[in-house]
Design a protein around this motif. Sequence first.
Motif, PDB file in Angstrom:
ATOM      1  N   GLN A 354       0.811  -1.208   0.000  1.00  0.00           N
ATOM      2  CA  GLN A 354       0.000   0.000   0.000  1.00  0.00           C
ATOM      3  C   GLN A 354       0.853   1.272   0.000  1.00  0.00           C
ATOM      4  O   GLN A 354       1.962   1.297   0.537  1.00  0.00           O
ATOM      5  CB  GLN A 354      -0.912   0.032   1.226  1.00  0.00           C
ATOM      6  N   ALA A 355       0.284   2.319  -0.581  1.00  0.00           N
ATOM      7  CA  ALA A 355       0.867   3.661  -0.461  1.00  0.00           C
ATOM      8  C   ALA A 355       0.198   4.369   0.709  1.00  0.00           C
ATOM      9  O   ALA A 355      -1.023   4.521   0.733  1.00  0.00           O
ATOM     10  CB  ALA A 355       0.642   4.448  -1.740  1.00  0.00           C
ATOM     11  N   GLN A 356       0.998   4.747   1.687  1.00  0.00           N
ATOM     12  CA  GLN A 356       0.493   5.481   2.851  1.00  0.00           C
ATOM     13  C   GLN A 356       1.396   6.687   3.073  1.00  0.00           C
ATOM     14  O   GLN A 356       2.573   6.542   3.412  1.00  0.00           O
ATOM     15  CB  GLN A 356       0.471   4.576   4.094  1.00  0.00           C
ATOM     16  N   LEU A 357       0.836   7.853   2.900  1.00  0.00           N
ATOM     17  CA  LEU A 357       1.641   9.065   2.938  1.00  0.00           C
ATOM     18  C   LEU A 357       2.104   9.429   4.334  1.00  0.00           C
ATOM     19  O   LEU A 357       3.066  10.184   4.495  1.00  0.00           O
ATOM     20  CB  LEU A 357       0.839  10.224   2.335  1.00  0.00           C
ATOM     21  N   ASP A 358       1.439   8.916   5.368  1.00  0.00           N
ATOM     22  CA  ASP A 358       1.811   9.285   6.733  1.00  0.00           C
ATOM     23  C   ASP A 358       3.208   8.815   7.108  1.00  0.00           C
ATOM     24  O   ASP A 358       3.833   9.371   8.012  1.00  0.00           O
ATOM     25  CB  ASP A 358       0.795   8.733   7.733  1.00  0.00           C
ATOM     26  N   VAL A 359       3.740   7.778   6.424  1.00  0.00           N
ATOM     27  CA  VAL A 359       5.019   7.206   6.850  1.00  0.00           C
ATOM     28  C   VAL A 359       6.163   8.191   6.720  1.00  0.00           C
ATOM     29  O   VAL A 359       7.149   8.107   7.462  1.00  0.00           O
ATOM     30  CB  VAL A 359       5.334   5.908   6.077  1.00  0.00           C
ATOM     31  N   ALA A 392       7.301  13.634   0.641  1.00  0.00           N
ATOM     32  CA  ALA A 392       6.161  14.241   1.335  1.00  0.00           C
ATOM     33  C   ALA A 392       5.735  15.522   0.630  1.00  0.00           C
ATOM     34  O   ALA A 392       4.528  15.789   0.464  1.00  0.00           O
ATOM     35  CB  ALA A 392       6.521  14.525   2.790  1.00  0.00           C
ATOM     36  N   ALA A 393       6.714  16.322   0.221  1.00  0.00           N
ATOM     37  CA  ALA A 393       6.405  17.578  -0.469  1.00  0.00           C
ATOM     38  C   ALA A 393       5.745  17.318  -1.824  1.00  0.00           C
ATOM     39  O   ALA A 393       4.869  18.079  -2.252  1.00  0.00           O
ATOM     40  CB  ALA A 393       7.689  18.383  -0.656  1.00  0.00           C
ATOM     41  N   ARG A 394       6.149  16.260  -2.482  1.00  0.00           N
ATOM     42  CA  ARG A 394       5.652  15.966  -3.830  1.00  0.00           C
ATOM     43  C   ARG A 394       4.289  15.276  -3.823  1.00  0.00           C
ATOM     44  O   ARG A 394       3.455  15.518  -4.701  1.00  0.00           O
ATOM     45  CB  ARG A 394       6.683  15.068  -4.528  1.00  0.00           C
ATOM     46  N   CYS A 395       4.047  14.412  -2.809  1.00  0.00           N
ATOM     47  CA  CYS A 395       2.897  13.497  -2.855  1.00  0.00           C
ATOM     48  C   CYS A 395       1.744  13.885  -1.948  1.00  0.00           C
ATOM     49  O   CYS A 395       0.714  13.211  -1.951  1.00  0.00           O
ATOM     50  CB  CYS A 395       3.355  12.075  -2.484  1.00  0.00           C
ATOM     51  N   TRP A 396       1.860  14.931  -1.157  1.00  0.00           N
ATOM     52  CA  TRP A 396       0.880  15.152  -0.098  1.00  0.00           C
ATOM     53  C   TRP A 396      -0.538  15.367  -0.628  1.00  0.00           C
ATOM     54  O   TRP A 396      -1.514  15.095   0.080  1.00  0.00           O
ATOM     55  CB  TRP A 396       1.305  16.330   0.783  1.00  0.00           C
ATOM     56  N   ARG A 397      -0.683  15.817  -1.863  1.00  0.00           N
ATOM     57  CA  ARG A 397      -2.018  16.051  -2.426  1.00  0.00           C
ATOM     58  C   ARG A 397      -2.703  14.766  -2.895  1.00  0.00           C
ATOM     59  O   ARG A 397      -3.885  14.779  -3.226  1.00  0.00           O
ATOM     60  CB  ARG A 397      -1.928  17.017  -3.609  1.00  0.00           C
TER      61      ARG A 397
END
Length: 601
Positions: A354-359, A392-397
């Motif tokens: 899974q992709a999870q941005l919180d990590v 994080a800067a690139r994917c947060w949206r």
Amino acid sequence: MSTRAIGDYALLSDCRSAALVSRDGSLDWLCLPRFDSPAIFARLLDDDAGYWTISPACPAEVTRRYVRDTLALETTFRTRDGTMVLVDALALGVRERGHDLGASSAGLVLRQVTCVEGSVPVEMAYAPRPEFGLVHPLMQPVHGGLIARGGATVLTLSSPVELRVSGSVADLTVTLRAGQCLGLALQAGWAWDPDPPCRTSREVRHRVKDTVRGWRSWSRLHANYEGPWRHLVEHSGRVLKAMTYAPTGAIVAAVTTSLPETIGGERNWDYRYTWVRDASFTLQALSTAACEIEETAFFGFLARASATQLDRDANLQIMYGVGGERDLSERRLPHLRGWRGSSPVRVGNDAWRQAQLDVYGELLDAAHQTYCDTGPFDPFTRAMLVGAAEAAARCWREPDKGLWEVRGPSRHFTHSKLMCWVGLDRAIALAPLLEASGRIGDWTRIREEIRAAILSEAWNERIGAFTQTFGGTALDAALLVMPLVGFLAPDDPRVRSTVHAIATCLTDARGLVHRYHAADGLPGQEGTFLLCTFWLAHALALIGERPAARRVFETAASYANDVGLLAEEVDSATGEPIGNFPQALSHIGLINAARAIGDTI
């Protein structure tokens, strides 16, 4: 089908592998040589999947405890004619350098029975079933014990008493009188050992004493916490140590697989791995419990396991095997019926895909906690952390699966955006150590964009709370961490309102907190989460409501079993512990909430 209550079990560990022993002396779970190895005893998941019992051959009153400052288990059986004490442990020693625990023999199970008064008839039944019950080994009595061979494992059982063998089960019956002791030991290997450890009861007794000394030595060096609930905090620190894989520093989420979140349901996952998601809260807990060596080792593991090129085609993996393995592909074990018929039983965990941005935020926050005042980072760790900040800067949206690992469609989870904000906030603070001062301007700009988006798109004025997803209406206990990570001040009215909304709408009649009530792509309901309840206690302490925080804390802590172990969840209908056991995050939540409440005194 196994029906024994999850809370009936006590944990044994050698900081490499783990066992679970029931109140009546049945060893029903053992994975060797690692936490994530195939089980040799798995009656926890199916009556036919292997066990090793030692108990009186007559009715008895049972009490048990851990020997003080250790995880050596002492079970006392009082019968009409006498009393016997069973001590169970996985063998440990003490490394002189670093004063750390070390396995004195790989995967050595120690079981010592002593009659302390009168006389007691003792029964033992031994039925190993390697590979989660698939293998029924051949057994051969030898001088001083028994050899069981089948599959990839050779098991050597040392016994001073001759054993009877019938098929793939061995047993004995012996009457012990006051002062008499019977010591048995089990070791797994790739070949028969003609000179196994602990051939005699005296040798078993010596190794038990050495294990007790090892745990006590470690506990003395980690007894610096002075706040409230000191005994609970120190014991939880030992539990976290027991769930640490010493060769790498990894900490498993739990020592079991497939204990269900819903009895009879399919929310049955393998938790014998390490999640990046848990990192920052784990390090806070280790710091509070004075586990400095474990702190450094755990972050070192995360840094090594997470080392990868992070670009538009690669995300940071959310979890790893205890050796740093990345492929944790999930499969089912259809021959096992599961605890109380809760199937399927799974090994592996497909959440690794899974992709999870919180990590990104959790990893950078872990680095900030561990190295902000010390540094420097080695080149590999520096590159990995800079890559995490850029990701994080690139994917947060982007939408993702969120920290709760929903198996439905990806969504814009508020917690995931929040942790991207945390990642950039910590990266800015670490920038000089990361040799990335030139990135501070861009990171600051994007951090403020995330903040503005959360405040405008996650706040629901009608509900009076931040919601699980952007533009949503559902509450999520994960948003209790907002004041914990410093996104908003604890006295911000929106924080207070969110905390109160979660306390009102996600708390059950027992005073325990659900993660959420929204659909998550899986059928069935789940119990309340002890971690979320400790988060509520923590948040209440931060917003100045200390009496309420203490009440919530003590409610959650009261669901520990008789030897102080916490499960993942509590069944709302029965109050029974459910989910994988013991659960590291529950003990982490306890430690961090205790510290937060203590800090408000």
